[in-house]
Design an enzyme around this catalytic site. Structure first.
Site, PDB file in Angstrom:
ATOM      1  CB  THR A 120      33.010  30.512  41.539  1.00 32.06           C
ATOM      2  OG1 THR A 120      33.386  31.067  42.161  1.00 32.06           O
ATOM      3  CG2 THR A 120      32.244  29.965  42.433  1.00 32.06           C
ATOM      4  CG  ASP A 127      40.161  32.876  50.851  1.00 32.27           C
ATOM      5  OD1 ASP A 127      39.735  34.649  50.189  1.00 32.27           O
ATOM      6  OD2 ASP A 127      40.310  32.439  51.334  1.00 32.27           O
ATOM      7  CE1 TYR A 136      55.037  41.381  49.732  1.00 27.49           C
ATOM      8  CE2 TYR A 136      56.047  39.765  48.714  1.00 27.49           C
ATOM      9  CZ  TYR A 136      55.982  41.526  49.178  1.00 27.49           C
ATOM     10  OH  TYR A 136      56.969  41.843  48.879  1.00 27.49           O
ATOM     11  CB  SER A 187      32.180  37.833  44.801  1.00 25.22           C
ATOM     12  OG  SER A 187      31.250  37.094  45.899  1.00 25.22           O
ATOM     13  N   GLY A 237      43.630  47.913  51.306  1.00 24.04           N
ATOM     14  CA  GLY A 237      44.579  47.779  52.234  1.00 24.04           C
ATOM     15  C   GLY A 237      45.386  47.398  51.481  1.00 24.04           C
ATOM     16  CE  LYS A 279      45.598  53.958  54.661  1.00 25.56           C
ATOM     17  NZ  LYS A 279      46.186  52.818  56.016  1.00 25.56           N
ATOM     18  CE1 TYR A 295      27.502  38.044  45.116  1.00 27.51           C
ATOM     19  CE2 TYR A 295      25.694  39.153  43.993  1.00 27.51           C
ATOM     20  CZ  TYR A 295      27.474  39.405  43.917  1.00 27.51           C
ATOM     21  OH  TYR A 295      27.559  39.771  42.773  1.00 27.51           O
TER      22      TYR A 295
END
Ligand code: UDP
Length: 310
Positions: free
Chosen positions: A35, A56, A62, A75, A102, A105, A145
């Protein structure tokens, strides 16, 4: 400062990219463009402080080098997207939030989740404060959603509590402005395009349902202030001037100078009947206030859509 912005080719994400670059930050955008639209970033493509990765974000992320801030803004966000991409909406809210957390972190970066007033569902309390838990139909047309964003908030707080991640959650109410998708089916592009084409404005139901429309520049200022705060619980960002959809249709007719008629179509299932943010938290904690009147925001938005429609 170096930021990763997921969904940076989208409406809100691309405005945040501009703000970060204008403030002297480096920016890495990750977006799969389902979108999002590269036109929103075209003016930044030659900037050495800007990088684009087409991916995606529900897959492993990475990113080379240091990262100071991860903004998870990816989103699909329009009700027709929820019908068109229900599984992607669930994946980006659930798996994508996990991957973005992740990454934050691993890099020791701060994190912000773009959440939504949809966590309140069809609210039984108005205006909606952040302490309201919501009224959501998990299997309704908006469930993908609403539940993905509710899960995303829970995951964000879990990373904050378990890993000590420096997180923030912003709950956006209806935001409008340049770079909205002309065909995203939401009320602002629909009404503005219909008015500019001289077509009837399609009001779903009797038009007595309400929304409160926040202009994108005000929203991004709120995001910027929240990014620089150390507040971890959700903060509503929007505008607390509430209009019925019929009143909003009239405002669009005035802003465009159009004489389009209004056509009533059947109501949308599970359409929230009232939506208005309680902005006490944003005002108190961020010293933030929406400042763009609807008439001025609509004027700038109409100017943007006029170039696409005419
Ligand atoms: N709406 C409408 N006509 C349209 C598009 C939307 O009357 O062409 C109504 C919709 O039923 C809802 C409100 O406008 O009550 C806002 O819808 P939108 O899709 O912009 O976002 P939502 O706030 O529902 O997520």
């Amino acid at each position: 400062m170096r930021a990763v912005i997921t969904g940076g080719a989208g409406f809100l994400g691309s405005h945040l990219v501009d703000r970060c670059l204008d403030e002297g930050w480096e920016v890495v955008v990750i977006d799969n463009l389902i979108t999002g639209n590269m036109d929103n970033l075209a003016h930044r493509l030659g900037d050495p402080r800007f990088r684009f990765i087409k991916q995606d974000v529900s897959e492993y992320l990475y990113v080379d080098g240091p990262v100071d801030f991860v903004f998870h803004f990816a989103s699909p966000a329009s009700p027709i997207d929820f019908q068109r991409y229900p599984i992607q909406v669930l994946k980006v809210g659930a798996l994508g939030t996990h991957k973005a957390l992740g990454l934050a972190k691993a890099k020791g970066a701060k994190f912000m989740l773009a959440s939504t007033s949809e966590v309140y569902g069809d609210p039984e309390v108005t205006p909606q404060p952040e302490t309201y838990w919501g009224n959501v139909n998990p299997i309704g047309p908006r469930g993908v959603y609403d539940e993905a964003k509710r899960y995303a908030e829970a995951m964000t707080m879990a990373y904050h509590h378990v890993h000590g991640l420096d997180t923030r959650i912003v709950r956006f109410f209806n935001t409008y402005g340049p770079r909205m998708r002309l065909d995203d089916g939401r009320v602002v592009p629909n009404f503005v395009a219909q008015a500019l084409r001289g077509e009837p404005l399609t009001v779903y139901g009797d038009g007595s349902q309400t929304r409160s429309f926040g202009y994108v520049d005000d929203t991004i200022e709120g995001v910027w202030r929240l990014a620089h705060s150390d507040f971890h619980e959700p903060v509503n960002i929007g505008n607390d001037r509430e209009s019925t959809i019929l009143e909003f249709a009239e405002a669009v007719l005035r802003a465009t100078g159009s004489s389009s008629p209004i056509a009533h179509l059947p109501p949308m299932p599970d359409d929230p009947q009232r939506r208005r943010p309680d902005l006490t938290r944003a005002r108190t904690i961020l010293g933030w206030e929406p400042t763009t009147p609807l008439e001025e925001g609509l004027r700038r938005t109409v100017e943007f859509f006029r170039a696409l429609v005419c």
